[in-house]
Design a protein around this motif. Structure first.
Motif, PDB file in Angstrom:
ATOM      1  N   TRP A   1       0.827  -1.217   0.000  1.00  0.00           N
ATOM      2  CA  TRP A   1       0.000   0.000   0.000  1.00  0.00           C
ATOM      3  C   TRP A   1       0.857   1.260   0.000  1.00  0.00           C
ATOM      4  O   TRP A   1       0.421   2.310  -0.463  1.00  0.00           O
ATOM      5  N   VAL A   2       2.117   1.157   0.515  1.00  0.00           N
ATOM      6  CA  VAL A   2       2.980   2.348   0.569  1.00  0.00           C
ATOM      7  C   VAL A   2       4.219   2.232  -0.310  1.00  0.00           C
ATOM      8  O   VAL A   2       5.061   3.127  -0.315  1.00  0.00           O
ATOM      9  N   GLY A   3       4.353   1.153  -1.064  1.00  0.00           N
ATOM     10  CA  GLY A   3       5.460   1.050  -2.007  1.00  0.00           C
ATOM     11  C   GLY A   3       6.774   0.579  -1.415  1.00  0.00           C
ATOM     12  O   GLY A   3       7.845   0.891  -1.951  1.00  0.00           O
ATOM     13  N   ILE A   4       6.718  -0.191  -0.322  1.00  0.00           N
ATOM     14  CA  ILE A   4       7.921  -0.816   0.230  1.00  0.00           C
ATOM     15  C   ILE A   4       7.981  -2.248  -0.293  1.00  0.00           C
ATOM     16  O   ILE A   4       7.086  -3.044  -0.006  1.00  0.00           O
ATOM     17  N   PRO A   5       8.990  -2.619  -1.055  1.00  0.00           N
ATOM     18  CA  PRO A   5       9.089  -4.021  -1.481  1.00  0.00           C
ATOM     19  C   PRO A   5       9.274  -4.924  -0.256  1.00  0.00           C
ATOM     20  O   PRO A   5       9.933  -4.539   0.714  1.00  0.00           O
ATOM     21  N   TYR A   6       8.681  -6.102  -0.314  1.00  0.00           N
ATOM     22  CA  TYR A   6       8.904  -7.075   0.751  1.00  0.00           C
ATOM     23  C   TYR A   6       9.236  -8.423   0.135  1.00  0.00           C
ATOM     24  O   TYR A   6       8.940  -8.678  -1.046  1.00  0.00           O
ATOM     25  N   ALA A   7       9.865  -9.268   0.930  1.00  0.00           N
ATOM     26  CA  ALA A   7      10.331 -10.557   0.420  1.00  0.00           C
ATOM     27  C   ALA A   7      10.038 -11.651   1.432  1.00  0.00           C
ATOM     28  O   ALA A   7      10.759 -11.799   2.421  1.00  0.00           O
ATOM     29  N   PRO A   8       8.959 -12.408   1.240  1.00  0.00           N
ATOM     30  CA  PRO A   8       8.724 -13.581   2.078  1.00  0.00           C
ATOM     31  C   PRO A   8       9.623 -14.719   1.604  1.00  0.00           C
ATOM     32  O   PRO A   8       9.644 -15.036   0.413  1.00  0.00           O
ATOM     33  N   VAL A   9      10.389 -15.302   2.502  1.00  0.00           N
ATOM     34  CA  VAL A   9      11.286 -16.383   2.112  1.00  0.00           C
ATOM     35  C   VAL A   9      10.916 -17.658   2.865  1.00  0.00           C
ATOM     36  O   VAL A   9      10.240 -17.620   3.895  1.00  0.00           O
ATOM     37  N   SER A  10      11.388 -18.749   2.368  1.00  0.00           N
ATOM     38  CA  SER A  10      11.063 -20.051   2.940  1.00  0.00           C
ATOM     39  C   SER A  10      11.486 -20.137   4.401  1.00  0.00           C
ATOM     40  O   SER A  10      12.654 -19.915   4.733  1.00  0.00           O
ATOM     41  N   PRO A  11      10.561 -20.473   5.318  1.00  0.00           N
ATOM     42  CA  PRO A  11      10.959 -20.685   6.708  1.00  0.00           C
ATOM     43  C   PRO A  11      12.022 -21.768   6.854  1.00  0.00           C
ATOM     44  O   PRO A  11      12.778 -21.768   7.834  1.00  0.00           O
ATOM     45  N   ALA A  12      12.087 -22.657   5.865  1.00  0.00           N
ATOM     46  CA  ALA A  12      13.096 -23.708   5.931  1.00  0.00           C
ATOM     47  C   ALA A  12      14.515 -23.150   5.896  1.00  0.00           C
ATOM     48  O   ALA A  12      15.439 -23.738   6.455  1.00  0.00           O
ATOM     49  N   TYR A  13      14.705 -21.997   5.245  1.00  0.00           N
ATOM     50  CA  TYR A  13      16.032 -21.378   5.238  1.00  0.00           C
ATOM     51  C   TYR A  13      16.475 -20.996   6.649  1.00  0.00           C
ATOM     52  O   TYR A  13      17.675 -20.889   6.923  1.00  0.00           O
ATOM     53  N   SER A  14      15.495 -20.788   7.535  1.00  0.00           N
ATOM     54  CA  SER A  14      15.798 -20.416   8.916  1.00  0.00           C
ATOM     55  C   SER A  14      15.735 -21.610   9.867  1.00  0.00           C
ATOM     56  O   SER A  14      16.537 -21.714  10.791  1.00  0.00           O
ATOM     57  N   LEU A  15      14.760 -22.509   9.652  1.00  0.00           N
ATOM     58  CA  LEU A  15      14.466 -23.546  10.635  1.00  0.00           C
ATOM     59  C   LEU A  15      14.987 -24.927  10.278  1.00  0.00           C
ATOM     60  O   LEU A  15      15.170 -25.766  11.159  1.00  0.00           O
ATOM     61  N   VAL A  16      15.224 -25.180   8.997  1.00  0.00           N
ATOM     62  CA  VAL A  16      15.703 -26.491   8.562  1.00  0.00           C
ATOM     63  C   VAL A  16      17.185 -26.459   8.228  1.00  0.00           C
ATOM     64  O   VAL A  16      17.942 -27.358   8.588  1.00  0.00           O
ATOM     65  N   SER A  17      17.592 -25.395   7.552  1.00  0.00           N
ATOM     66  CA  SER A  17      18.997 -25.274   7.157  1.00  0.00           C
ATOM     67  C   SER A  17      19.899 -25.284   8.383  1.00  0.00           C
ATOM     68  O   SER A  17      19.601 -24.695   9.421  1.00  0.00           O
ATOM     69  N   LYS A  18      21.036 -25.964   8.237  1.00  0.00           N
ATOM     70  CA  LYS A  18      22.009 -26.031   9.326  1.00  0.00           C
ATOM     71  C   LYS A  18      23.015 -24.881   9.268  1.00  0.00           C
ATOM     72  O   LYS A  18      23.567 -24.484  10.288  1.00  0.00           O
ATOM     73  N   ASP A  19      23.279 -24.363   8.075  1.00  0.00           N
ATOM     74  CA  ASP A  19      24.320 -23.333   7.964  1.00  0.00           C
ATOM     75  C   ASP A  19      23.781 -21.944   7.604  1.00  0.00           C
ATOM     76  O   ASP A  19      24.535 -20.971   7.613  1.00  0.00           O
ATOM     77  N   HIS A  20      22.475 -21.850   7.305  1.00  0.00           N
ATOM     78  CA  HIS A  20      21.850 -20.581   6.937  1.00  0.00           C
ATOM     79  C   HIS A  20      22.544 -19.917   5.746  1.00  0.00           C
ATOM     80  O   HIS A  20      22.462 -18.697   5.560  1.00  0.00           O
ATOM     81  N   GLY A  21      23.203 -20.732   4.923  1.00  0.00           N
ATOM     82  CA  GLY A  21      23.938 -20.181   3.788  1.00  0.00           C
ATOM     83  C   GLY A  21      23.055 -19.442   2.813  1.00  0.00           C
ATOM     84  O   GLY A  21      23.374 -18.323   2.378  1.00  0.00           O
ATOM     85  N   LYS A  22      21.931 -20.051   2.448  1.00  0.00           N
ATOM     86  CA  LYS A  22      21.046 -19.405   1.474  1.00  0.00           C
ATOM     87  C   LYS A  22      20.390 -18.165   2.068  1.00  0.00           C
ATOM     88  O   LYS A  22      20.164 -17.169   1.366  1.00  0.00           O
ATOM     89  N   LEU A  23      20.074 -18.211   3.361  1.00  0.00           N
ATOM     90  CA  LEU A  23      19.481 -17.048   4.000  1.00  0.00           C
ATOM     91  C   LEU A  23      20.471 -15.880   4.004  1.00  0.00           C
ATOM     92  O   LEU A  23      20.090 -14.722   3.766  1.00  0.00           O
TER      93      LEU A  23
END
Length: 589
Positions: free
Chosen positions: A111-133
């Motif tokens: 509504w105000v023109g701020i881009p947002y990026a929802p990313v896979s929770p798996a990048y935070s909760l499943v990944s062991k090294d958080h490399g992709k995050l």
């Protein structure tokens, strides 16, 4: 008088001397609002009390956000985010799953023109090294990061912490985090000014590709892409004109299917989106069934595995069946091929419940196409027809390796990948068509209006040593179907070999059965499937069981559970050699 249920498109078709085919609908895309904010304003004015988004509160009663309240929240939250310094160069990164807070943050940003990026929770909760995050955060340089539960995401938040980067939590905040409920601003005037400046070119969000072949790429999604897609879906699904859509959906918003198509289908048509906290996995699907007992959808989406589980419940619970089909205009599936026995049962149940055929269909698109591109609305006898190009798009079919590679051009194509001109250039051809990477096969070469079958991922396919091309997707689907519930997925192998083989992941039931019994059953079903196959490019003659689960961090599996065929083949070279050498544990016919 009600409108037609679905479109009746006519086409212009051009055939070039080199075998290339161009196909587009004869009628242009209808006019539509230029921004998603226009649709929110429209429905907040027209139907202020209708629920836009709802979720069960702590597993209990449904809590809903009406359209008028959604706009007020968008204005308030948007002003607060602007005050925090967010904007086109400092987007919002969302780490956590679907929720009311997630939905309202995304709405406020748009509504105000701020881009947002929802990313896979798996990048935070499943990944062991958080490399992709870490790669994602480096690409975006977000001004703020939202994680619903601060405690659950604390390790991920630490991995991408940066000076001046705000952390937002709704529950269990980490040290220094700002609470979602405290998002307030002294004045909402900046939000109003930002809203007035929106255009079709304004970036709404960045959606990330799976990153199975490297770091995830940030696909730019503009207002124009998403509102054009909404106009396409409204043209295709004409029943949306008769009543606002009601959906119940579990699919994550970091994927384009739910995050763009389903969400915009609801918002732009003044409908209601119920967040399903169930999942098509053992132990969680009961919540989906509970929700479907209460919510009668007009449009329903699931992956084939979800329909496999749903059809079992529908066949044993007449009340559930009657509620499920009571208002349903169509069922849509995506993400993988549907087993024919599931297809047949869903169609039969629809007839029993309504006395008519409830459309069961799929389509074709990608994150880069917003995603709605091809759609099928003609009742089919079997699964697999992905339909025809939507109004406003041109489908280009280019001969490649004995197949027809699909490319698309139109207002829903992404402008490209954020800060990656090289990758952007790679996916567009010299005429500006986006290269899907998928092959299509006409249902009827003499009548392309009858639609197309998915004919495999171009990059997944390979040749046998005989020079015969193998369509991996079709072979995989047929094999899993033929194994009758013993395997939940398969990796097709045989590149530069004389015959096809497969590495299979056992189903939960088969994994808990004595191995000798499983191997005997696999051998029996493989023999039947091999005898029925039409040639070497579709006949799997040997299988090995994968003992090690596919790795998320190694890019072997997505969070939806889809296998990356290329990565699995590359990472299981030794097992593939054993498969062809033969010996204990190898099932061969």
């Amino acid at each position: 008088m009600s409108s037609p249920r679905f479109w009746s498109p006519t086409f212009e078709i051009e055939r070039r001397d080199d075998g290339t085919i161009l196909m587009r609908q004869s009628e242009p895309l209808e006019d539509h609002f230029p921004t998603l904010a226009d649709y929110l304003d429209h429905w907040a004015d027209a139907t202020p009390d209708r629920t836009w988004l709802a979720r069960r509160q702590n597993g209990g009663n449904w809590v809903g956000v009406p359209y008028a309240e959604a706009r007020r929240a968008a204005r308030r939250i948007g002003a607060a985010l602007l005050e925090l310094g967010l904007g086109p160069e400092r987007p919002l990164l969302i780490l956590s799953e679907n929720s009311l807070e997630h939905g309202l943050l995304g709405l406020a940003c748009s509504w105000v023109g701020i881009p947002y990026a929802p990313v896979s929770p798996a990048y935070s909760l499943v990944s062991k090294d958080h490399g992709k995050l870490r790669d994602i955060a480096a690409t975006l340089n977000p001004g703020a990061v939202f994680a619903d539960d601060g405690a659950a995401f604390s390790t991920a938040l630490d991995a991408i912490a940066a000076p001046g980067r705000v952390v937002l939590n709704a529950r269990h905040p980490v040290d220094g985090a700002l609470l979602y409920d405290d998002l307030r601003s002294v004045s909402e005037a900046p939000a109003e000014a930002a809203r007035a400046a929106l255009t079709a070119e304004t970036v709404v969000k960045y959606l990330f590709t799976s990153g199975s072949t490297g770091s995830p790429k940030a696909v730019i999604n503009t207002n124009g892409m998403m509102t054009a897609m909404a106009a396409m879906t409204r043209d295709c699904y004409r029943f949306l004109e008769d009543e606002p859509p009601v959906v119940l959906d579990w699919a994550p918003w970091n994927h384009t299917a739910a995050g763009n198509k389903v969400s915009s289908l609801v918002l732009t048509n003044g409908g209601t989106y119920y967040i399903d906290d169930g999942r098509p996995v053992p132990g969680k699907f009961d919540e989906t069934i509970r929700n479907l007992r209460e919510i009668a959808c007009t449009w329903y989406f699931n992956v084939p595995l979800g329909y496999d589980m749903l059809v079992e419940a529908l066949e044993t619970d007449e009340a559930l069946r009657d509620t499920f089909y009571s208002r349903l205009s169509m069922m849509f599936y995506a993400g993988a091929g549907m087993a024919q026995h599931t297809w047949d049962r869903l169609i039969a149940l629809g007839h029993e419940a309504t006395g008519r055929e409830v459309l069961l269909a799929t389509g074709l698109g990608s994150t880069e196409t917003a995603p709605f591109a091809l759609a099928c609305t003609e009742p089919q006898k079997k699964a697999g027809n992905v339909g025809v190009p939507s109004r406003g798009l041109t489908l280009k079919l280019v001969p490649a390796g004995g197949k027809l590679e699909a490319r698309l051009k139109g207002p829903t194509m992404t402008p490209g990948y954020l800060d990656d001109p090289e990758k952007t250039a790679e996916v567009f051809d010299d005429e500006g068509f986006y290269c899907l990477g998928d092959a299509l096969k006409p249902v009827d070469p003499d009548d392309l209006a009858r639609g197309f079958y998915f004919d495999g991922r171009v990059a997944e396919n390979f040749k046998l040593s005989t020079g015969t091309w193998v369509t991996v997707g079709a072979v995989r689907g047929a094999l899993v179907d033929a194994l009758g519930g013993l395997a939940r997925d398969a990796v097709i192998v045989g590149e530069d070999k004389p015959e096809l083989g497969a590495l299979i992941l056992l189903s939960e039931k088969a994994a808990n059965t004595p191995r000798s019994d499983v191997e005997a059953a696999l051998r029996e079903r493989l023999a039947v499937a091999a005898a029925a196959a039409s040639g070497s490019a579709s006949r799997v003659r040997r299988m090995a069981i994968l003992e090690t689960p596919p790795s998320f961090d190694r890019g072997e599996v997505t969070e939806k559970g889809s296998l990356n065929q290329r990565a699995m083949r590359a990472h299981n070279v030794d097992l593939i050699e054993t498969l062809y050498a033969g010996g204990p544990g190898i099932v061969a016919v």
